[in-house]
Design an enzyme around this catalytic site. Structure first.
Site, PDB file in Angstrom:
ATOM      1  N   GLY A 100     -41.067  97.280  10.640  1.00 43.37           N
ATOM      2  CA  GLY A 100     -40.636  96.197  11.589  1.00 43.37           C
ATOM      3  C   GLY A 100     -42.007  95.533  12.181  1.00 43.37           C
ATOM      4  N   VAL A 154     -34.041 108.224  12.086  1.00 42.71           N
ATOM      5  CA  VAL A 154     -34.500 108.915  12.976  1.00 42.71           C
ATOM      6  C   VAL A 154     -33.426 109.637  13.963  1.00 42.71           C
ATOM      7  CG1 VAL A 154     -36.956 108.274  12.865  1.00 42.71           C
ATOM      8  CG2 VAL A 154     -35.326 107.388  14.587  1.00 42.71           C
ATOM      9  N   ASN A 162     -35.100 113.686  18.667  1.00 46.00           N
ATOM     10  CA  ASN A 162     -35.529 114.145  17.686  1.00 46.00           C
ATOM     11  C   ASN A 162     -36.808 114.329  17.509  1.00 46.00           C
ATOM     12  OD1 ASN A 162     -33.063 114.891  16.527  1.00 46.00           O
ATOM     13  ND2 ASN A 162     -32.892 113.109  15.430  1.00 46.00           N
ATOM     14  N   LYS A 211     -43.115 118.539  19.905  1.00 49.17           N
ATOM     15  CA  LYS A 211     -43.360 119.764  20.492  1.00 49.17           C
ATOM     16  C   LYS A 211     -43.863 120.778  19.303  1.00 49.17           C
ATOM     17  CE  LYS A 211     -40.406 122.846  23.202  1.00 49.17           C
ATOM     18  NZ  LYS A 211     -39.333 123.225  22.227  1.00 49.17           N
ATOM     19  N   ALA A 223     -42.221 103.396  22.599  1.00 43.21           N
ATOM     20  CA  ALA A 223     -42.083 102.049  22.856  1.00 43.21           C
ATOM     21  C   ALA A 223     -40.998 101.907  23.848  1.00 43.21           C
ATOM     22  CB  ALA A 223     -41.956 101.228  21.590  1.00 43.21           C
ATOM     23  N   TYR A 262     -29.476  98.258  24.981  1.00 43.14           N
ATOM     24  CA  TYR A 262     -30.911  98.293  24.853  1.00 43.14           C
ATOM     25  C   TYR A 262     -31.621  98.946  26.154  1.00 43.14           C
ATOM     26  CZ  TYR A 262     -35.264  96.540  23.225  1.00 43.14           C
ATOM     27  OH  TYR A 262     -36.815  96.524  23.055  1.00 43.14           O
ATOM     28  N   THR A 316     -43.451  89.873  22.829  1.00 48.94           N
ATOM     29  CA  THR A 316     -44.744  89.805  22.167  1.00 48.94           C
ATOM     30  C   THR A 316     -44.612  88.868  20.665  1.00 48.94           C
ATOM     31  OG1 THR A 316     -45.204  91.881  22.755  1.00 48.94           O
ATOM     32  CG2 THR A 316     -46.014  91.189  20.629  1.00 48.94           C
ATOM     33  N   ARG A 318     -34.612  85.778  18.151  1.00 46.76           N
ATOM     34  CA  ARG A 318     -35.521  85.470  19.296  1.00 46.76           C
ATOM     35  C   ARG A 318     -36.158  84.121  19.555  1.00 46.76           C
ATOM     36  NH1 ARG A 318     -38.793  90.088  17.762  1.00 46.76           N
ATOM     37  NH2 ARG A 318     -38.036  92.089  18.460  1.00 46.76           N
TER      38      ARG A 318
HETATM   39  N1  UDP Z   1     -33.533  81.345  23.954  1.00 46.62           N
HETATM   40  C1  UDP Z   1     -33.521  79.974  23.834  1.00 46.62           C
HETATM   41  N2  UDP Z   1     -32.988  79.500  22.618  1.00 46.62           N
HETATM   42  C2  UDP Z   1     -33.016  80.370  21.626  1.00 46.62           C
HETATM   43  C3  UDP Z   1     -33.528  81.335  21.485  1.00 46.62           C
HETATM   44  C4  UDP Z   1     -33.664  82.057  22.780  1.00 46.62           C
HETATM   45  O1  UDP Z   1     -33.634  78.967  24.677  1.00 46.62           O
HETATM   46  O2  UDP Z   1     -32.832  79.563  20.522  1.00 46.62           O
HETATM   47  C5  UDP Z   1     -33.966  81.697  25.267  1.00 46.62           C
HETATM   48  C6  UDP Z   1     -33.288  83.005  25.820  1.00 46.62           C
HETATM   49  O3  UDP Z   1     -32.023  82.682  26.243  1.00 46.62           O
HETATM   50  C7  UDP Z   1     -34.299  83.706  26.607  1.00 46.62           C
HETATM   51  C8  UDP Z   1     -35.677  83.337  26.060  1.00 46.62           C
HETATM   52  O4  UDP Z   1     -35.406  82.337  25.257  1.00 46.62           O
HETATM   53  O5  UDP Z   1     -34.078  83.002  28.039  1.00 46.62           O
HETATM   54  C9  UDP Z   1     -36.388  84.327  25.385  1.00 46.62           C
HETATM   55  O6  UDP Z   1     -35.507  84.847  24.600  1.00 46.62           O
HETATM   56  P1  UDP Z   1     -35.653  85.899  23.520  1.00 46.62           P
HETATM   57  O7  UDP Z   1     -34.314  86.384  22.563  1.00 46.62           O
HETATM   58  O8  UDP Z   1     -36.822  85.858  22.614  1.00 46.62           O
HETATM   59  O9  UDP Z   1     -36.077  87.319  24.408  1.00 46.62           O
HETATM   60  P2  UDP Z   1     -35.592  88.201  25.578  1.00 46.62           P
HETATM   61  O10 UDP Z   1     -36.874  87.941  26.491  1.00 46.62           O
HETATM   62  O11 UDP Z   1     -34.552  87.198  26.271  1.00 46.62           O
HETATM   63  O12 UDP Z   1     -35.224  89.464  25.243  1.00 46.62           O
END
Ligand code: UDP
Length: 328
Positions: free
Chosen positions: A11, A58, A100, A106, A115, A146, A176, A187
């Site tokens: 990833g 995992v 796991n 351990k 993370a 999540y 990040t 994202r």
């Molecule tokens: N967002 C947006 N347009 C997009 C994708 C995300 O305006 O095409 C906004 C989303 O609604 C959030 C922010 O950008 O408020 C960050 O979104 P991301 O999914 O990157 O991560 P989050 O911090 O929300 O987990």
């Protein structure tokens, strides 16, 4: 030679961790089930004799032959679109996967770093968020799978620490960015850059007044490395406190790409946090760590990476999903 197991190794963050530990002279065992990871992120490491890859999930019993000094558990879907699409796997990897790996740590007498995420704070009512803030999470909302998996991960990790005396570390990672993010993981940064490169409108969710604070990947990896080697078993925030609204962020991306994209407004997803900024006093004090890369520089490197990808990547809907495993 110290030996480290990195889960979620194919990833975004896992692959950067593999690079860092190889560079530091460790022997690296990389593990990934490739549901959201992509082997192209680590294929440059395959010729290295101190690097080994196990294609493994995992949430099933994890076996690693020989000694192990450290485990870094980074396997998990991590974008809102991913965990909406694969909610059960998201819960399982945070809960059963962590269990796991704690068992493995351990058995091997290894130190484990897990993370965690700023999502444990939910849609925060305290700003910026210090580690002592207990959060404002909706367990049954779309992000619940999540957020609660990661909260459970922290709880079971702390239980292994107090009950079994295991050496544990918990990093709470804030937004990040950097090379090797998946272009289509939903994202905001890859979404905006992908849209700019395809000459589409940039989609702002809500009115764009919600904020995030973006940390460049190299800074994050340095913080994680220092935390692993520290003696701090309580959670530590790692992120960049430089906060920006999503609307301003879209403007920065348009400026960076030199294109003339319009922005369009779409409905804000449910439970989307309105503000987020890490309080990093603890990391500064305990790890002597703070972020060094400013957003202009980090965004330029990231944009250059996305631009260098083959053009068909820009139009690809999914990466490395196993047919039949991910339900559409
Ligand atoms: N967002 C947006 N347009 C997009 C994708 C995300 O305006 O095409 C906004 C989303 O609604 C959030 C922010 O950008 O408020 C960050 O979104 P991301 O999914 O990157 O991560 P989050 O911090 O929300 O987990």
């Amino acid at each position: 030679m110290k030996k480290v197991l990195i889960t979620g190794a194919a990833g975004f963050l896992g692959s950067h961790l593999c690079d860092r530990f190889i560079k530091q002279g460790y022997s690296v065992i990389a593990m990934d089930n490739l549901i959201t990871g992509n082997l192209s992120n680590i294929e440059h490491l395959f010729p290295n004799k101190h690097f080994e890859f196990f294609h493994h999930d995992v949430t099933k019993f994890v076996h690693v032959p020989g000694k192990l000094d450290y485990i870094l558990h980074f396997a998990s879907p991590a974008s809102p679109i991913d965990y909406l699409k694969i909610p059960i796997q998201t819960l399982k990897v945070g809960a059963m996967g962590t269990h796991n790996l704690l068992g493995l740590a351990k058995a091997k007498n290894a130190r484990i770093l897990v993370a965690s995420t700023s999502e444990v704070y939910g849609d925060p009512e305290v700003h910026p968020q210090p580690e002592s803030y207990k959060g404002h999470v909706n367990p049954v909302g779309p992000r619940g799978v999540y957020d609660e998996a990661k909260r459970y991960m922290e709880a079971i990790t702390m239980a292994y620490h107090t009950y079994h005396g295991l050496e544990t570390r918990i990093v709470r990672i804030f937004n990040t960015y950097g090379p090797r993010m998946r272009l289509n993981d939903g994202r905001v940064l890859p979404a905006f850059i992908g849209q700019a490169l395809r000459d589409e409108d940039l989609t702002i969710f809500g009115d764009g007044s919600q904020t995030r604070s973006f940390c460049y990947v190299d800074d994050l990896i340095e913080g994680i490395y220092r935390l692993l080697l520290s003696d701090c078993s309580d959670p530590v925030n790692i992120g960049n406190p430089d906060e920006i609204t999503i609307k301003e962020f879209a403007e920065e991306i348009v400026k960076l790409t030199g294109k003339n994209n319009k922005v369009v407004y779409k409905p804000l997803p449910k439970d989307d946090p309105m503000q987020r900024q890490p309080n990093i006093d603890k990391a500064r004090k305990l790890l002597d760590w703070s972020p060094k890369v400013d957003r202009a520089h980090g965004l330029q490197i990231t944009y250059d990476y996305f631009k260098s990808l083959p053009k068909e990547e820009l139009y690809r809907k999914e990466h490395n999903t196993f047919e039949g495993y991910v339900r559409k």
